[in-house]
Design a protein around this motif. Sequence first.
Motif, PDB file in Angstrom:
ATOM      1  N   SER A 216       0.838  -1.206   0.000  1.00  8.79           N
ATOM      2  CA  SER A 216       0.000   0.000   0.000  1.00  8.79           C
ATOM      3  C   SER A 216       0.868   1.249   0.000  1.00  8.79           C
ATOM      4  CB  SER A 216      -0.909   0.025   1.219  1.00  8.79           C
ATOM      5  OG  SER A 216      -1.712  -1.110   1.240  1.00  8.79           O
ATOM      6  N   ILE A 217       1.907   1.221   0.827  1.00  8.38           N
ATOM      7  CA  ILE A 217       2.816   2.379   0.894  1.00  8.38           C
ATOM      8  C   ILE A 217       3.420   2.636  -0.490  1.00  8.38           C
ATOM      9  CG2 ILE A 217       5.037   3.169   1.833  1.00  8.38           C
ATOM     10  CD1 ILE A 217       4.290   1.631   4.427  1.00  8.38           C
TER      11      ILE A 217
ATOM     12  N   SER B  69       2.253   1.725  -3.392  1.00  3.67           N
ATOM     13  CA  SER B  69       1.232   2.192  -4.343  1.00  3.67           C
ATOM     14  C   SER B  69       0.997   3.688  -4.175  1.00  3.67           C
ATOM     15  CB  SER B  69      -0.104   1.502  -4.095  1.00  3.67           C
ATOM     16  OG  SER B  69      -0.001   0.159  -4.327  1.00  3.67           O
ATOM     17  N   PHE B  70       0.822   4.097  -2.935  1.00  5.35           N
ATOM     18  CA  PHE B  70       0.504   5.510  -2.676  1.00  5.35           C
ATOM     19  C   PHE B  70       1.667   6.416  -3.072  1.00  5.35           C
ATOM     20  CE2 PHE B  70      -3.068   5.153   0.725  1.00  5.35           C
ATOM     21  CZ  PHE B  70      -3.812   4.444  -0.200  1.00  5.35           C
TER      22      PHE B  70
ATOM     23  N   GLN C  85       1.625   6.683  -6.833  1.00  4.36           N
ATOM     24  CA  GLN C  85       0.559   7.586  -7.289  1.00  4.36           C
ATOM     25  C   GLN C  85       0.949   9.038  -7.043  1.00  4.36           C
ATOM     26  OE1 GLN C  85      -2.672   6.017  -4.949  1.00  4.36           O
ATOM     27  NE2 GLN C  85      -2.844   4.182  -6.192  1.00  4.36           N
ATOM     28  N   GLY C  86       1.608   9.279  -5.895  1.00  3.19           N
ATOM     29  CA  GLY C  86       2.043  10.634  -5.566  1.00  3.19           C
ATOM     30  C   GLY C  86       3.083  11.128  -6.558  1.00  3.19           C
TER      31      GLY C  86
ATOM     32  N   GLU D 292       3.546  10.132  -9.573  1.00  2.00           N
ATOM     33  CA  GLU D 292       2.904  10.326 -10.883  1.00  2.00           C
ATOM     34  C   GLU D 292       2.112  11.636 -10.927  1.00  2.00           C
ATOM     35  OE1 GLU D 292       1.088   6.647 -12.124  1.00  2.00           O
ATOM     36  OE2 GLU D 292       0.106   7.682 -13.796  1.00  2.00           O
ATOM     37  N   SER D 293       1.614  12.068  -9.762  1.00  2.00           N
ATOM     38  CA  SER D 293       0.803  13.294  -9.729  1.00  2.00           C
ATOM     39  C   SER D 293       1.617  14.525  -9.357  1.00  2.00           C
ATOM     40  CB  SER D 293      -0.333  13.138  -8.715  1.00  2.00           C
ATOM     41  OG  SER D 293      -1.005  11.935  -8.909  1.00  2.00           O
TER      42      SER D 293
ATOM     43  N   TRP E 291       3.430  14.907  -6.573  1.00  2.00           N
ATOM     44  CA  TRP E 291       3.483  15.147  -5.123  1.00  2.00           C
ATOM     45  C   TRP E 291       4.617  14.307  -4.510  1.00  2.00           C
ATOM     46  CZ3 TRP E 291      -0.948  16.840  -1.699  1.00  2.00           C
ATOM     47  CH2 TRP E 291      -1.926  17.565  -2.409  1.00  2.00           C
TER      48      TRP E 291
ATOM     49  N   LEU F 174       6.145  15.011  -0.884  1.00  2.00           N
ATOM     50  CA  LEU F 174       5.141  14.851   0.178  1.00  2.00           C
ATOM     51  C   LEU F 174       4.746  13.389   0.328  1.00  2.00           C
ATOM     52  CD1 LEU F 174       2.584  17.786   0.014  1.00  2.00           C
ATOM     53  CD2 LEU F 174       3.947  17.068   1.950  1.00  2.00           C
ATOM     54  N   SER F 175       4.651  12.701  -0.812  1.00  2.00           N
ATOM     55  CA  SER F 175       4.264  11.287  -0.760  1.00  2.00           C
ATOM     56  C   SER F 175       5.280  10.482   0.021  1.00  2.00           C
ATOM     57  CB  SER F 175       4.146  10.717  -2.168  1.00  2.00           C
ATOM     58  OG  SER F 175       3.241  11.472  -2.896  1.00  2.00           O
TER      59      SER F 175
ATOM     60  N   LEU G 284       7.177  11.632   2.283  1.00  2.00           N
ATOM     61  CA  LEU G 284       7.092  12.070   3.678  1.00  2.00           C
ATOM     62  C   LEU G 284       5.938  11.374   4.397  1.00  2.00           C
ATOM     63  CD1 LEU G 284       8.255  14.263   5.681  1.00  2.00           C
ATOM     64  CD2 LEU G 284       6.355  15.705   4.943  1.00  2.00           C
ATOM     65  N   PHE G 285       4.817  11.230   3.707  1.00  2.00           N
ATOM     66  CA  PHE G 285       3.615  10.706   4.353  1.00  2.00           C
ATOM     67  C   PHE G 285       3.545   9.189   4.363  1.00  2.00           C
ATOM     68  CE2 PHE G 285       1.679  14.945   3.457  1.00  2.00           C
ATOM     69  CZ  PHE G 285       1.480  15.266   4.778  1.00  2.00           C
ATOM     70  N   PHE G 286       4.034   8.580   3.321  1.00  2.00           N
ATOM     71  CA  PHE G 286       3.860   7.125   3.232  1.00  2.00           C
ATOM     72  C   PHE G 286       5.190   6.435   3.445  1.00  2.00           C
ATOM     73  CE2 PHE G 286       0.514   9.120   0.724  1.00  2.00           C
ATOM     74  CZ  PHE G 286      -0.554   8.719   1.502  1.00  2.00           C
TER      75      PHE G 286
END
Lengths: 552, 529
Positions: free
Chosen positions: B243-244, B246-247, B250-251, B253-254, B256, B259-260, B262-264
């Motif tokens: 999941s980490i 994947s997120f 996605q970040g 690719e967008s 981010w 931040l991605s 940092l968060f995941f």
Amino acid sequence: MYRQNRVIFLISCTFLLGIILRFLYLDKYPIQLGHDEVTQAYDAISIAQTGKDIYGNYLPFIFESVHDFKPPFYTYATAATYLIFGDKEVTVRIPGAIFSIFIILGVFLLTFKIFKNLKVALISVTLTVIAPFEIFYGRKSFENGAGIFLMLIGYFFLLSFPKKRAFLSAFFLAAAMYTYFSHFIIIPLLFLATIFIYKDKFFSSSKRIFFSKFLGLIVTFILLVTPLIYLVLTNPTATLRSRNVFITQDINLGKEISLAKTGNNTLDKFLEAKIILEYSFGRLLNQFDPRFIFGNGLELTNQKKLGIGPLYLVSLPFLVLGIIGLIRNKRLAETKKFVLAWIGLGVLPSALTFETHSPHRSIMVFTMLNILSAYGVYIWIKWVKTLKNPVLRSSSISLVVLFFFFNLIYFLHIYFVNYPFEKSESLHYPYREVSLYAWSNYSKFDQIIFDPLFGEAAPVIGTGAHYYLAYYGKYPPEKFQREYKIGSKSREVIFDKFSIREFQWPQDLDLKNTLIIISPWTLPKDVLERTQTDKKFYFYDGKLAFVAIHLK
Amino acid sequence: MIKGQSLAVFLLILLALLLRAVNFSFPPLNAEEARLSSRGFYLATTFKDELNRPLPFIFNSLEDYKLPSTSYLTALGILFFGKNDFGARIVFIIFGTSLVYVIYLLTKLISNNFLTSILAGWITATSPFLIFISRTPNQLVIVISLFCLLLYLLLKRSSFYPIFLVIIILVLTSKNAWFIIPVLIYGGTTLSHWNRQKKRILILFSIGVCFLSVATFLLFPQSKRSLLENNFTLFSDIGIQNSINSFRGQGIESGWGLLSKLFFNKLHFLLDGLLSWLSVFNPFIFFGKFDSVGIINFPLTSIFQNFLIIPLLTALSFILKDKNRLYNLLPFFLILTFPIFFNPEDDNIELTLLITPLVSIFIGFGIYKMGKYLGIAFMILALFSTAIILFSTPIYYKHFNEYRPNWFKKAVTKIDGINIPVAMSDDLTQDNVVFITWFGQDSRIKDFSKVNFPYKFSPYVTENVLLTDNKQTFRGCNDDEEYVLILSKRDLKKVNGLHSYVAPLIIRDDLDKEAAYIFKGPLCTDRIE
């Protein structure tokens, strides 16, 4: 004066943040109108232009929509915004976002009323502004937002009794009952509970006040909701809607009931009632699962363990603190009963419907949990202020602010970045692109067949395809009302050149001059590889959703 | 007064015993319990386990290694009462009944109130879940009872020896105990203000015993994996890592990316652990339904009768408001469940259930606070609803059909003690072998010690009973052949063309559906070597 200005300034800043969080990129996120939004948008246009819904029902009390029988308030509100803002996708989201802003005001007023503390009210406003469930549902054109706002204001006025303005509660609470089906049950129950809890306030007044104000309020309320009661009791679609979502639709419950059959009719009926009651009670309790509330309850992702709940995880300790503080506060004896009644009754709709968790039916509960968290924050700040070391004091507060900020950014990341990737299928992405493509090729074909069966991991039948096609084709509702009919083929809906139905392979290959839009689930894999496609449509994450092919 | 109190306690224990011992064959055993019972029988009669190992320290089960005490305690019951339901369950009935007395003592010690103690005991005695686990062979009732006893001994500032004994039995019963005991000892001795030196000795002893247990366990093959997969899943959960990733993807690719990242990150493992730990306090587990198929509870019930949430909320309200003496018990809810943090699995219920007795105490206090008439009403209702469960056995047998196949006894009696070859479909129950060995009187069990290492598996239960898998084929018998086939629906399809001239004997399951087909005679299969 300075203090008052500071309060106004703080409230203004918080409201501004609330407006930004709800209106920023409202036209782009969610990435496409979901089926609820598109049905409401097109029905609203239909109402605004013809006074009828797309099926030709004149000013309906319940919108048949896609056989989910929607409550009317939001569609009529959208019809109003359509008349003001015109036909834009964002039009349908504007009422929801506006009511979400109003909720902030409602929370402020009710919190101030029940906690009798301006600071608690201000903190609860701040938490409401940034709460994940408030932002998510505020941007999603969801009718319950209006209901929650009207409830908050309604109970604020009710608790103002015996002041004159208490009379307004009858109007707000009655209006709230018209917005959302579950409010039809919850509001009268909570109304009675409130009167019982605050009986000293309502019954200790003089006879004159009692008869003129209290009975006047009750009679007005009853008069205002009488048409609603009449409509609900006499309209068969209302009972149909209730039956469709009632807990007895749950497969597991059905299994339990069937296993308990003994052959004795009376005993079986008793056992069935007992099982349903206990099952509902269990479901009610399950709404308080911490993982659901603070972990992944908003269902913005498909990942089991990573997501976002209606409330931030950082709110949890403050919620616990708020509950303990409220229990210990003897001055707030009535408040704690009111809060308990609000939460206990608010959770009923989720407990009585077929989904294990339905966060959209528990919004009033989350609203109150948020207020309780705010009370917890207030208690915590009071404690921090007793610390002698100023560095420790300011760093503790900064740390908590930072945690909330961090949680907010985390939510925004999930909402703007991950949610589109993870849930594009449930938003019916790319139905808009499909519809626009179909209309751009409208003149080239005699017939356009669209099979809405699609899916990333498994095939599902998309809902409201005829709404998407009509809405994005700017199809005149009046014409649609005439053209719309149910076809003879499997799940077929027909209007104009469009046939929305199951594509039958290979029989339909005999059709001539037809544009066909189908998903890879419909076409055998080897055929798909061999077939020359006109266009491919993809989910947000790049997986193939539909292909367009034409038969000459 | 004292005499009256003693009588009340005696009657309470009698009630607990009755609720646990009457109709003791209900519920029927599941595969794991049948394994434990038949193992107990082998241990009691041959001093060897079902794999022919002499007095082993670690036992096998379907999912994980099992520590020794539960098996040996089961053997003790069978040693005295023989190979029957009573023999297999008596030890657990005793533990379950003793728990009621321990709860009474613990509540009395903490609350210093006789009525609250009796009420807490009553709630424990009538809890459907605690009755259920007292009627079936399982380690849970032992662990719950011993943890309560340990807490009582600690709060009472008992002498060392009983505490040492309880600690030793606990570490030989549950792996979770290895991690909980030192923290519990620390919490208990701190709360009851133990002498610093004695406290130190106790803590050191508990750490020593637990460390020794872990070290000994790690000597066994695959034990590290067992710990990782069953007790520390937090560190082996690839779901979260996926999941980490994947997120993050996605970040990136967008746009981010930063931040991605940092968060995941791996912090999510801890958050997941924390959320699982908190989920222990989901009221659904205690007053809703947590087991719909009847593995560790009656399917239609909760741990406590659902209306008892009212006294619980009442108790919590009083305890939090007045900082009542029971307030001191709150930290133990966290201490007993903290290993969930390291094992955040949805089906990890054992640790959650450890706090059941503490909830009983709170409910008892809540009822006490509700006054005489309401209190009596709640007590009667609790007893009445439990009695309904125990008298509604036909309904429960239907629910138990899959995991507690009572009907399978009928199939076993058909092959018990016969000498001709038997072939039985292996999908009739979750684990045919354990049911055959427990239900049957045949002691000619296959000697698994002769089967090649590492997987001590043989398709033969006894020398003549063959379990057939999906690949097994069937044929008509030769003139001199004799065979008994007990087939499931899966295998019935295979012999459909062969048995037109003979109708099978049909065994129906507890749902009254056809479950097994018995052919005696014309159909045979080939022996597997």
